[in-house]
Write an enzyme that holds these catalytic residues in place. Structure first.
Site, PDB file in Angstrom:
ATOM      1  CG  ASP A   1     -42.897 -30.302  49.067  1.00 17.60           C
ATOM      2  OD1 ASP A   1     -42.349 -29.284  48.598  1.00 17.60           O
ATOM      3  OD2 ASP A   1     -43.615 -30.287  50.090  1.00 17.60           O
ATOM      4  CG  HIS A   2     -39.117 -29.282  51.157  1.00 17.32           C
ATOM      5  ND1 HIS A   2     -38.364 -28.140  51.353  1.00 17.32           N
ATOM      6  CD2 HIS A   2     -40.407 -28.911  51.341  1.00 17.32           C
ATOM      7  CE1 HIS A   2     -39.172 -27.134  51.667  1.00 17.32           C
ATOM      8  NE2 HIS A   2     -40.416 -27.568  51.646  1.00 17.32           N
TER       9      HIS A   2
ATOM     10  N   GLY B   1     -46.538 -25.944  58.827  1.00 12.35           N
ATOM     11  CA  GLY B   1     -47.276 -26.290  60.046  1.00 12.35           C
ATOM     12  C   GLY B   1     -48.141 -25.124  60.495  1.00 12.35           C
TER      13      GLY B   1
ATOM     14  CB  VAL C   1     -52.694 -26.863  50.861  1.00 14.19           C
ATOM     15  CG1 VAL C   1     -53.626 -27.192  52.024  1.00 14.19           C
ATOM     16  CG2 VAL C   1     -52.952 -25.448  50.357  1.00 14.19           C
ATOM     17  CG  ASN C   2     -48.760 -31.701  54.195  1.00 13.58           C
ATOM     18  OD1 ASN C   2     -49.624 -32.574  54.050  1.00 13.58           O
ATOM     19  ND2 ASN C   2     -47.597 -31.959  54.761  1.00 13.58           N
ATOM     20  CB  THR C   3     -50.698 -27.921  58.015  1.00 12.10           C
ATOM     21  OG1 THR C   3     -49.272 -27.984  57.903  1.00 12.10           O
ATOM     22  CG2 THR C   3     -51.086 -27.939  59.472  1.00 12.10           C
TER      23      THR C   3
ATOM     24  CB  SER D   1     -51.800 -25.020  56.024  1.00 10.23           C
ATOM     25  OG  SER D   1     -51.985 -26.075  55.131  1.00 10.23           O
TER      26      SER D   1
HETATM   27 ZN   LIG Z   1     -42.184 -26.573  51.971  1.00  6.02          ZN
END
Ligand SMILES: [Zn+2]
Length: 287
Positions: free
Chosen positions: A85-86, A181, A232-234, A212
Site C-alpha cells: 500500500d502506498h 484516519g 480498511v485500516n483505521t 473506515s
Molecule cells: Zn491510502
C-alpha cells in the site's frame, strides 16, 4: 503462487457490483485475524502492508514469507492478494515484487502528472513481467496516514484517463473526498465526479482509500459507482485498541498476552467480517 493479483479479482467484482476488502496489517496477528474472517466468509481478501510500516513489520521479505506460511498453516483456500500500500518509490515496488508480493500500489500522486505517469509505467512494466498487479493514485486523499497529514485534492477526470490509458494499471485510487484516519463529520464524497470517471473508465475499477468511517449507504454507492477495492485500516485498529483498553481497565490484574492479544484479534476479526458482508464479497471465493 500462493497469492493472486488484483487482476484475478477486481474485474469480476466490478462486473457483479461488489468490492473486495483490503485490510492493512499492523502485526502478523492482523494477518491471522483477517484470514480467519475471510475464510469463514468464503471471501477473497487483500492483505496490505503500507510502505511506511514495512520496516516496523520486519521488511518486505519477512512479511511476504511469513504471510505465505500463515496462509499455508491455516489451510486458507480463499484467494488472497498480498499488496504493498502506498509504495513511495519505484525501487520499493520492485523490491516488494521480488520479495513475493502479488500486487503493489505506486503512489506518485504528489508528482506532476507527467512524472506520475512515467514512474507508474515503469512499475507496471516490471510488475507485468511477474504477473503482479499495480494500483496508482491521482489527487490527494485527505487526513492522516502513518503520521503524515494532507488535505483533500479532488482527482481531475482527464488526469485519471491519461494515467490509466498511458500506463495500463489495474486499479485507480482517485481521490474523491475520502480521508485516511477518522472523519470529522459526515464524509463528502464527490459522487457525480465518481460516476463520470467510472463510466469513462469502464473496465478499470477504483480503489477506495480511507474506507473506515464512511457510512454504509455511502459505501454501497461507491461500489455501484465503480469501486471494486475498499481499504480498511483505521476501523480495525480502533476496535483492537478499544477492546484491549477496556479489557485492561476492567481487569487490572490481567497480564497474560494470549488473553490480551487474543481478545484484540477477535475484535479485528469481527470488523473484517462485517466489512466483507457490507462489501458483498462473502461467498465470492469460488467465482
Ligand atoms: Zn491510502
Amino acid at each position: 503462487m500462493v497469492f493472486v493479483s488484483l487482476k484475478d479479482l477486481l474485474p469480476e467484482a466490478k462486473k457483479n457490483n461488489y468490492a473486495i476488502g483490503q485490510f492493512n496489517i499492523n502485526s502478523f496477528q492482523w494477518v491471522e485475524a483477517i484470514l480467519r474472517a475471510a475464510q469463514q466468509q468464503n471471501a477473497p481478501v487483500i492483505l496490505a502492508s503500507t510502505d511506511r510500516i514495512v520496516d516496523y513489520l520486519g521488511g518486505l521479505r519477512l512479511i511476504a514469507t511469513t504471510t505465505k506460511k500463515i496462509v499455508e498453516e491455516m489451510k486458507i483456500t480463499v484467494p488472497v492478494v498480498l499488496h504493498l500500500d502506498h509504495g513511495f518509490t519505484i525501487e520499493r515496488c520492485k523490491e516488494a515484487i521480488d520479495a513475493g508480493y502479488s500486487s503493489v500500489m505506486y503512489d506518485g500522486s504528489k508528482l506532476p502528472l507527467k512524472e506520475n505517469i512515467a514512474q507508474t509505467k515503469e512499475v507496471v512494466d516490471y510488475a507485468k513481467r511477474h504477473h503482479v498487479s499495480v494500483e496508482a493514485e491521482i489527487g490527494s486523499v485527505g487526513g492522516t496516514e502513518d503520521g503524515v497529514t494532507s488535505g483533500i485534492k479532488y482527482a481531475d477526470p482527464n488526469e485519471c484517463y491519461q494515467l490509466v490509458e498511458s500506463t495500463g494499471i489495474d486499479a485507480l485510487a482517485a481521490a474523491l473526498g475520502s480521508v485516511h484516519g477518522p472523519y470529522q463529520g459526515e464524509p463528502k464524497l464527490a459522487f457525480d465526479l465518481m460516476k463520470e470517471i467510472s463510466d469513462h473508465l469502464q473496465a478499470v475499477p477504483f480503489a477506495l482509500h480511507g474506507g473506515s468511517g464512511i457510512p454504509d449507504h455511502q459505501i454501497v454507492k461507491t461500489i455501484a459507482y465503480g469501486h471494486a477495492k475498499i481499504n480498511v485500516n483505521t476501523e480495525c485498529n480502533q476496535a483492537w485498541a478499544q477492546t484491549i483498553r477496556e479489557l485492561l481497565t476492567n481487569n487490572p490484574a490481567l497480564y497474560s498476552p494470549p488473553d490480551i492479544l487474543g481478545t484484540g484479534m477477535k475484535a479485528i476479526e469481527k470488523v473484517v467480517t462485517e466489512k466483507i458482508q457490507l462489501f458483498g464479497s462473502a461467498n465470492k471465493a469460488a467465482s
